[in-house]
Design a protein around this motif. Structure first.
Motif, PDB file in Angstrom:
ATOM      1  N   GLU A  74      18.216 -31.369  20.859  1.00 35.29           N
ATOM      2  CA  GLU A  74      19.243 -32.051  20.064  1.00 35.29           C
ATOM      3  C   GLU A  74      20.592 -31.332  20.119  1.00 35.29           C
ATOM      4  OE1 GLU A  74      18.026 -32.650  16.063  1.00 35.29           O
ATOM      5  OE2 GLU A  74      19.520 -34.199  15.714  1.00 35.29           O
ATOM      6  N   THR A 103      30.323 -32.372  14.247  1.00 36.84           N
ATOM      7  CA  THR A 103      28.974 -32.559  13.686  1.00 36.84           C
ATOM      8  C   THR A 103      28.882 -31.777  12.377  1.00 36.84           C
ATOM      9  OG1 THR A 103      28.033 -32.790  15.893  1.00 36.84           O
ATOM     10  CG2 THR A 103      26.499 -32.240  14.128  1.00 36.84           C
ATOM     11  N   PHE A 104      28.866 -32.487  11.254  1.00 37.23           N
ATOM     12  CA  PHE A 104      28.842 -31.802   9.962  1.00 37.23           C
ATOM     13  C   PHE A 104      27.602 -32.135   9.127  1.00 37.23           C
ATOM     14  CE2 PHE A 104      33.498 -32.049  10.859  1.00 37.23           C
ATOM     15  CZ  PHE A 104      33.665 -30.686  11.073  1.00 37.23           C
ATOM     16  N   SER A 105      26.647 -32.821   9.748  1.00 40.16           N
ATOM     17  CA  SER A 105      25.430 -33.124   8.995  1.00 40.16           C
ATOM     18  C   SER A 105      24.265 -32.304   9.547  1.00 40.16           C
ATOM     19  CB  SER A 105      25.105 -34.616   9.107  1.00 40.16           C
ATOM     20  OG  SER A 105      23.789 -34.827   8.646  1.00 40.16           O
ATOM     21  N   PRO A 106      23.487 -31.680   8.656  1.00 41.87           N
ATOM     22  CA  PRO A 106      22.342 -30.906   9.163  1.00 41.87           C
ATOM     23  C   PRO A 106      21.156 -31.799   9.516  1.00 41.87           C
ATOM     24  CG  PRO A 106      22.492 -30.718   6.787  1.00 41.87           C
ATOM     25  CD  PRO A 106      23.628 -31.600   7.204  1.00 41.87           C
ATOM     26  N   PHE A 107      21.284 -33.105   9.220  1.00 40.02           N
ATOM     27  CA  PHE A 107      20.149 -34.002   9.457  1.00 40.02           C
ATOM     28  C   PHE A 107      20.291 -34.737  10.796  1.00 40.02           C
ATOM     29  CE2 PHE A 107      21.002 -33.868   4.826  1.00 40.02           C
ATOM     30  CZ  PHE A 107      19.913 -33.092   4.476  1.00 40.02           C
ATOM     31  N   SER A 108      19.144 -35.210  11.300  1.00 41.18           N
ATOM     32  CA  SER A 108      19.151 -35.937  12.571  1.00 41.18           C
ATOM     33  C   SER A 108      19.179 -37.436  12.293  1.00 41.18           C
ATOM     34  CB  SER A 108      17.885 -35.616  13.362  1.00 41.18           C
ATOM     35  OG  SER A 108      17.738 -34.231  13.457  1.00 41.18           O
ATOM     36  N   ARG A 129      29.854 -26.710  25.500  1.00 42.19           N
ATOM     37  CA  ARG A 129      29.779 -27.986  24.766  1.00 42.19           C
ATOM     38  C   ARG A 129      31.065 -28.225  23.979  1.00 42.19           C
ATOM     39  NH1 ARG A 129      28.953 -32.294  25.036  1.00 42.19           N
ATOM     40  NH2 ARG A 129      27.746 -33.668  23.743  1.00 42.19           N
ATOM     41  N   ILE A 170      25.296 -32.042  19.757  1.00 43.90           N
ATOM     42  CA  ILE A 170      26.165 -31.440  18.739  1.00 43.90           C
ATOM     43  C   ILE A 170      27.599 -31.370  19.265  1.00 43.90           C
ATOM     44  CG2 ILE A 170      26.659 -29.334  17.423  1.00 43.90           C
ATOM     45  CD1 ILE A 170      23.627 -28.797  17.424  1.00 43.90           C
ATOM     46  N   PHE A 228      25.616 -25.571   4.944  1.00 38.66           N
ATOM     47  CA  PHE A 228      25.036 -26.912   5.033  1.00 38.66           C
ATOM     48  C   PHE A 228      25.809 -27.758   6.054  1.00 38.66           C
ATOM     49  CE2 PHE A 228      24.833 -31.351   3.646  1.00 38.66           C
ATOM     50  CZ  PHE A 228      23.473 -31.540   3.453  1.00 38.66           C
ATOM     51  N   PHE A 229      27.133 -27.783   5.911  1.00 37.92           N
ATOM     52  CA  PHE A 229      27.929 -28.654   6.779  1.00 37.92           C
ATOM     53  C   PHE A 229      28.034 -28.110   8.215  1.00 37.92           C
ATOM     54  CE2 PHE A 229      29.723 -29.991   2.585  1.00 37.92           C
ATOM     55  CZ  PHE A 229      29.229 -31.285   2.647  1.00 37.92           C
ATOM     56  N   PHE A 230      28.029 -26.796   8.374  1.00 32.74           N
ATOM     57  CA  PHE A 230      28.162 -26.232   9.723  1.00 32.74           C
ATOM     58  C   PHE A 230      26.816 -25.763  10.272  1.00 32.74           C
ATOM     59  CE2 PHE A 230      32.525 -26.085   8.297  1.00 32.74           C
ATOM     60  CZ  PHE A 230      33.233 -26.387   9.436  1.00 32.74           C
ATOM     61  N   PHE A 231      25.723 -26.178   9.624  1.00 27.64           N
ATOM     62  CA  PHE A 231      24.401 -25.671   9.995  1.00 27.64           C
ATOM     63  C   PHE A 231      24.119 -25.835  11.489  1.00 27.64           C
ATOM     64  CE2 PHE A 231      19.830 -26.249  10.676  1.00 27.64           C
ATOM     65  CZ  PHE A 231      19.363 -25.056  10.158  1.00 27.64           C
ATOM     66  N   LYS A 232      24.287 -27.044  12.003  1.00 27.45           N
ATOM     67  CA  LYS A 232      23.927 -27.292  13.403  1.00 27.45           C
ATOM     68  C   LYS A 232      24.845 -26.534  14.359  1.00 27.45           C
ATOM     69  CE  LYS A 232      21.266 -31.455  13.325  1.00 27.45           C
ATOM     70  NZ  LYS A 232      21.115 -32.847  13.713  1.00 27.45           N
ATOM     71  N   GLN A 233      26.137 -26.497  14.025  1.00 29.95           N
ATOM     72  CA  GLN A 233      27.074 -25.806  14.917  1.00 29.95           C
ATOM     73  C   GLN A 233      26.813 -24.293  14.929  1.00 29.95           C
ATOM     74  OE1 GLN A 233      31.207 -26.948  15.184  1.00 29.95           O
ATOM     75  NE2 GLN A 233      30.901 -28.653  13.797  1.00 29.95           N
ATOM     76  N   GLN A 253      14.797 -29.324  18.159  1.00 28.29           N
ATOM     77  CA  GLN A 253      16.076 -28.735  17.750  1.00 28.29           C
ATOM     78  C   GLN A 253      16.906 -28.298  18.952  1.00 28.29           C
ATOM     79  OE1 GLN A 253      14.401 -25.896  14.857  1.00 28.29           O
ATOM     80  NE2 GLN A 253      16.054 -26.492  13.485  1.00 28.29           N
ATOM     81  N   PHE A 309      23.530 -23.627  16.837  1.00 35.27           N
ATOM     82  CA  PHE A 309      23.739 -23.761  18.283  1.00 35.27           C
ATOM     83  C   PHE A 309      24.439 -22.513  18.816  1.00 35.27           C
ATOM     84  CE2 PHE A 309      25.547 -26.935  21.713  1.00 35.27           C
ATOM     85  CZ  PHE A 309      24.884 -26.219  22.701  1.00 35.27           C
TER      86      PHE A 309
END
Lengths: 205, 278
Positions: free
Chosen positions: A48, A56-61, B170, A52, B151-156, A45, B159
Motif C-alpha cells: 500500500e 495522504t493524511f488518513s491512517p486508514f485504507s 515517491r 501513499i 494520526f494524520f501523518f501515520f502513513k507518510q 502495508q 513509509f
C-alpha cells in the motif's frame, strides 16, 4: 533517474521532464539493505505504500486502495500472504512484494536496484518471470545489477557502466570480453585511460 | 480492597492531577516509542531529554516555569539535533553524543553560574505529585498535538521510516517528515519531564514499546498494546507509589520493567511450546 542524486555532468530527461518532475512515472524497488526491516509490517502495508502521496493524511485504507493492493499482489502470486509479516517472507517473496508495490503506482518505468542480490537462483527465476509478465503490459524495466550471468538470455538491452559508459546495446553483441574486462578487470589501467564523458557524445549523454 | 483501593487516592486533588498527567504521558510516550525502537532512536531520545537542561536553566532564570518551557525547548533541540546529524559526516551516534554531553554539561554550568533555584533531583527523576492545573492542561494540549500529528501523518512517517529512499522517490517531503517526527518526539519527551524526569523518561518511551513488540505480530497492533502498557505502567506505578510511599517516577518505570519481564518470559514460553509441538 529518480532525481535523488544530482547529475555530475551531462543531462537526463524522462519523457521530456527533469527526473525530479517525472517521479510519478517511476516505480522504484530499492536495494534490500536500504530498508529498515525492524518494522513488523504486513505485506499489505508495504504494498500500500505505493499509493501513499504527499497529501495522504488518513491512517486508514480505502476500499479502492485495498482492491488495487489485492490486484497487484495477485499479479506477483502473493495474494494469500497479504496479512503475513513481511519479515516471515523469503528474499524472493520480498522482491515480489516490492514489485507489487510499484505496480500499485501504475508507473510506466520500473527501476530495480540490485533486485537479485538477496535471492537464490530459483527465486530469481520466479521474479524474472513476473518481470517478463509486467513487460508484456508495455512497461519499461531497468535493472541495476552486478551479476552478469545469463545476461544475454534475460535482458533485451544492456548498459555497461564503470564510472562511464563502456557499452550499450543488445547483450549478445556488446557484451564482449573486452567490455567485461573494462567493467570488472584491472581498474587502475582503465581509469587512467577513461574519464566521464570520454565515451558517447561531447555532452556526456 | 476493591473499588475503595482505587477511589481513595482520588480524594486528593494532587493525586487526580498526577494520575491524569501520568496517564497522558504514558500513552503519548509509549505510542511514539513504537516508532522510536524500530527506528533505533533510543540514544537520540535520551539526548533530547538531557539536552533540555540549559534551556530550562536559562528559562527559569528569566522567570518561566519548567512546564511552560517544554514546547520551545523541544523544538529547538529537535531542529538542532536534526541539523547536526544531517550536516556532519561524523556518524549519527557521535553527533548525538556530542550534543547530549555538551548540553547536559552546559546545563549544570548555567545552573551554577546563574544561581538558578532548580531542584535537580526533581528534574532528573520527576515530581509528578507537584503538577499544577496549568501543567495538566499543558500535557493535555501536548498529547493532542503529538497524537493527532502522528494520526494524520501515520502513513507518510511509516513509509519514510521503513524505506526512506523509496519514500523520497515517491516524492514525499522526507526532510519535513524527518523534522516533524523529531519535533513530536522531542515534545513528548520534554513534556513528560515533570512526570518521570530526565533520567526515567526513556524508560517510559522505550520499555512499553519493547514489551509490546515482543507480544504482537504487526506494527499497528504493537502500537495499541504499547499504549495500553504505557497507560497501565503510569497509573499502576502511581497507585503503588501512593500506597507504599515510594518515589512515583521510578515506581512507574519499574512497573513498565515488570511488564517487559512478563512479556519476555511469555514470549520465551510461547517459542518453547512451538518448538516442542513442531
Amino acid at each position: 533517474m529518480t532525481g535523488i542524486t544530482p547529475l555530475s555532468h551531462g543531462s537526463l530527461t524522462i519523457k521530456g521532464l527533469q527526473p525530479s518532475e517525472a517521479r510519478s512515472s517511476i516505480g522504484y524497488v530499492p536495494q534490500n539493505n536500504q530498508i529498515n526491516w525492524n518494522f513488523p509490517l504486513s505485506v499489505k502495508q508495504v504494498v500500500e505504500m505505493g499509493l501513499i502521496r504527499k497529501n495522504t493524511f488518513s491512517p486508514f485504507s480505502t476500499k479502492k486502495n485495498n482492491k488495487i493492493v489485492e490486484e497487484s499482489l495477485s499479479k506477483v502470486g502473493l495474494l494469500e500472504r497479504i496479512d503475513e509479516n513481511i519479515n516471515n517472507l523469503s528474499g524472493g517473496q520480498i522482491q515480489r512484494v516490492l514489485l507489487a508495490r510499484t505496480l500499485t503506482q501504475g508507473a510506466d518505468i520500473l527501476l530495480l536496484d540490485e533486485a537479485f542480490s538477496a535471492v537464490d537462483i530459483g527465486a530469481e527465476e520466479d521474479v524474472m518471470n513476473i518481470i517478463n509478465d509486467i513487460k508484456q503490459d508495455g512497461k519499461t524495466i531497468l535493472i541495476a545489477t552486478h551479476d552478469i550471468n545469463n545476461i544475454k538470455e534475460k535482458y533485451d538491452e544492456v548498459l555497461c557502466l564503470n564510472r562511464h559508459c563502456c557499452a550499450f546495446g543488445d547483450p549478445s553483441e556488446v557484451l564482449t570480453e573486452g567490455v567485461i574486462e573494462e567493467m570488472y578487470g584491472s581498474h587502475n589501467q582503465i581509469l587512467k585511460e577513461h574519464r566521464p564523458g570520454s565515451h558517447g557524445n561531447q555532452n556526456g549523454n | 480492597m476493591g473499588i475503595e483501593f482505587l477511589i481513595e487516592p482520588l480524594k486528593y486533588d494532587f493525586m487526580v492531577r498526577a494520575l491524569i498527567t501520568a496517564f497522558l504521558s504514558g500513552i503519548m510516550l509509549s505510542v511514539l516509542g513504537s516508532f522510536t525502537i524500530n527506528k533505533n532512536m533510543g540514544f537520540m531520545a535520551d539526548a533530547m531529554a538531557h539536552a533540555t537542561l540549559p534551556i530550562i536553566a536559562v528559562g527559569v532564570f528569566f522567570g518561566f516555569s519548567i512546564s511552560s518551557l517544554g514546547a520551545p525547548a523541544a523544538i529547538i533541540i529537535a531542529l538542532l539535533l536534526g541539523f547536526i546529524i544531517k550536516n556532519t559526516n561524523i556518524g549519527e551516534d557521535t553527533s548525538i553524543g556530542i550534543v547530549f554531553s555538551s548540553f547536559f554539561a552546559l546545563g549544570f554550568v548555567l545552573i551554577s553560574v546563574l544561581d538558578v533555584s532548580i531542584n535537580l533531583e526533581d528534574l532528573l527523576f520527576g515530581q509528578i505529585l507537584a503538577v499544577s492545573t496549568l501543567d495538566v492542561f499543558i500535557i493535555f494540549g501536548l498529547s493532542i498535538v503529538v497524537l493527532s500529528t502522528l494520526f494524520f501523518f501515520f502513513k507518510q512517517i511509516l513509509f519514510y521510516s521503513f524505506d526512506p529512499i523509496g519514500a523520497q522517490v515517491r516524492d514525499l517531503n522526507v526532510t519535513f517528515l524527518n523534522y516533524l517526527f523529531l519535533i513530536i518526539l522531542s515534545l513528548s519527551i520534554v513534556g513528560s519531564l515533570q512526570t518521570v524526569g530526565i533520567v526515567l523518561v526513556l524508560s517510559m518511551l522505550l520499555i512499553p514499546a519493547a514489551a509490546a513488540k515482543l507480544v504482537s505480530q504487526t506494527f499497528v497492533k504493537s502500537i495499541k498494546i504499547s499504549a495500553f502498557f504505557g497507560g497501565v505502567s503510569s497509573v499502576a506505578g502511581l497507585y503503588l507509589s501512593y500506597y507504599f510511599n515510594l518515589p512515583s517516577g521510578p515506581t512507574m518505570s519499574l512497573v513498565a520493567s515488570g511488564i517487559f519481564g512478563i512479556s519476555f518470559i511469555s514470549k520465551k514460553l510461547q517459542l518453547n511450546r512451538k518448538l516442542i509441538n513442531s
